[in-house]
Scaffold this motif. Structure first.
Motif, short mmCIF file in Angstrom:
data_model
loop_
_atom_site.label_atom_id
_atom_site.label_comp_id
_atom_site.label_asym_id
_atom_site.label_seq_id
_atom_site.Cartn_x
_atom_site.Cartn_y
_atom_site.Cartn_z
N UNK A 207 0.85 -1.19 0.00
CA UNK A 207 0.00 0.00 0.00
C UNK A 207 0.89 1.24 0.00
N UNK A 208 0.75 2.14 -0.99
CA UNK A 208 1.53 3.38 -1.00
C UNK A 208 1.25 4.21 0.26
N UNK A 209 2.27 4.91 0.71
CA UNK A 209 2.15 5.69 1.94
C UNK A 209 1.02 6.71 1.86
N UNK A 210 0.83 7.32 0.68
CA UNK A 210 -0.12 8.42 0.58
C UNK A 210 -1.57 7.98 0.72
N UNK A 211 -1.87 6.69 0.62
CA UNK A 211 -3.27 6.26 0.77
C UNK A 211 -3.44 5.27 1.93
N UNK A 212 -2.45 5.19 2.82
CA UNK A 212 -2.54 4.18 3.89
C UNK A 212 -3.68 4.46 4.86
N UNK A 213 -3.92 5.74 5.18
CA UNK A 213 -5.04 6.04 6.07
C UNK A 213 -6.36 5.63 5.44
#
Length: 416
Positions: A207-213
């Motif tokens: 999962x890319x960091x920018x969409x983890x939330x």
């Protein structure tokens, strides 16, 4: 759509045939559910083994989901879908000749491989055939999933109620439909325009960091929904029948149909609303309804129980559909395979693990004793998804100005 080469006839039936595949797959997965109590009575095995038989499907479906997409990119959609239908037919043959619970595990595994492949490759083939209808195809596929389950559950349960070869005829009827679709696949031109050009490789789940939330919120909500669905398809039909003091398999089929038809209805109604809002409403409603369901089952009233599970099914449809749409709206194009692989790995884990734990509890204690505990835990999982999304840090992150163009921001506000 691409123009036909000279001498090639149009195949306008391809879209309908490909759309029928997920309906067939989910119908195949649903047929055994109303029959588990009959198998248990026939071979005298405990509730835990019922959940093992059910979980075998999910375990191998994960493998199919990971490998079938790259295989179809490399070798084409049609040969992979032909193999998937052959796996469905092999599993149905094992069900017909089953001589013990071990056969049911093998049959479910064969069907799981076929169904997992159909979910991934069938969806890709629909986009290949008519890419302009991508959004509509997603909605129609979700409806096909739930309608296939509902029809199979009701038909199988009705046949079981009559006592006329219930452990054979549903599988033969399903096999007849599978054979028709197999012939159509063999006659179909390859839908994938660049088959053979893609390198063969399995996407590594990440999962890319920018969409983890966003991913955490979506996967918790989807996992809670699938945990409820796993128990619904394995033990809940018999639990509901016992609570309502109803004999026979038909009531269990009605329970499954009520859940899936209500899910299909809410997914259609909510398709035009922002995905995040739909997911939050679904997670909250499913938490409340799982707790209320304990009281509904305690009444012993068949009508109240059916109404309860239908409401839960509607909330499940919102929670899962909204969570999935919320996630896919922002996945970078080059990372879709990796992110969706991780999403389905965790979702299928949520389908399998709670179902097995409920089966253990039902064997050690009783199904009616463990069901309220499961309902409370499922409600807490749903509420944890809401808490993650409503956390102050998450809200602040969403309010931070971005450099996205105004037109793009307006578009995302409609779908997200």
């Amino acid at each position: 759509m691409k123009a036909l080469s000279p001498g090639r006839r149009a195949q306008p039936w391809r879209y309908a045939a490909l759309l029928a595949l997920p309906m067939l797959g989910q119908a195949t997965s649903a047929i055994p559910s109303p029959l588990y109590s009959l198998y248990a009575d026939k071979w005298h095995y405990p509730p835990f083994l019922t959940t093992v038989i059910f979980a075998a499907y999910g375990a191998v479906a994960v493998v199919a989901i990971l490998v079938s997409g790259p295989l179809s990119d490399r070798y084409g959609r049609r040969p992979v879908l032909v193999a998937a239908v052959l796996l469905l037919l092999a599993g149905l043959a094992v069900f017909v000749g089953a001589a013990g619970p071990g056969y049911l595990v093998v049959a479910r595994m064969l069907n799981g491989l076929g169904i997992g492949t159909i979910v991934v490759v069938g969806g890709a083939a629909l986009l290949d055939v008519d890419p302009e209808r991508a959004a509509r195809s997603g909605t129609l596929t979700a409806i096909a999933f739930n309608v296939g389950i509902a029809v199979a559950a009701l038909g199988t349960a009705g046949l079981a109620q009559t006592g006329f070869h219930p452990l054979v005829l549903p599988y033969l009827a399903d096999a007849a439909i599978a054979l028709v679709l197999l012939v159509l696949l063999l006659a179909m031109r390859e839908p994938h325009p660049s088959a053979g050009a893609a390198p063969l490789g399995i996407p590594r789940p990440q999962v890319p960091r920018e969409i983890r939330g966003r991913f955490v919120f979506a996967v918790i909500g989807a996992s809670a929904a699938w945990a409820v669905l796993g128990v619904c398809f394995s033990l809940e039909p018999s639990i509901a029948a016992d609570a309502a003091h109803v004999h026979g398999s038909f009531f269990g089929g009605v329970v499954i149909a009520a859940v899936t038809l209500a899910a299909a209805l809410t997914q259609v109604i909510s398709a035009r609303h922002p995905a995040r809002t739909v997911a939050l409403v679904g997670d909250t409603a499913l938490a409340v309804l799982m707790l209320a369901g304990v009281g509904g089952f305690a009444t012993g009233n068949a009508v109240v129980i059916i109404a309860t599970v239908a409401l839960q099914g509607g909330a499940y449809g919102l929670a899962f559909g909204g969570s999935l749409r919320h996630l896919t709206a922002r996945i970078p194009a080059e990372r879709r395979g990796a992110v969706m692989s991780m999403f389905y790995l965790l979702a299928y884990g949520a389908l399998i693990t709670p179902t097995l734990l409920v089966g253990i509890g039902a064997t050690v204690w009783s199904a009616t004793a463990i069901f309220p505990v499961f309902s409370v835990l499922a409600a807490l999982l749903c509420l944890s998804a809401v808490a993650v999304e409503r956390a102050p840090g998450r809200r602040a992150g969403r309010l931070t100005p971005t450099q996205a163009p105004v037109a793009e921001a307006a578009r995302m506000s409609e779908v997200d």
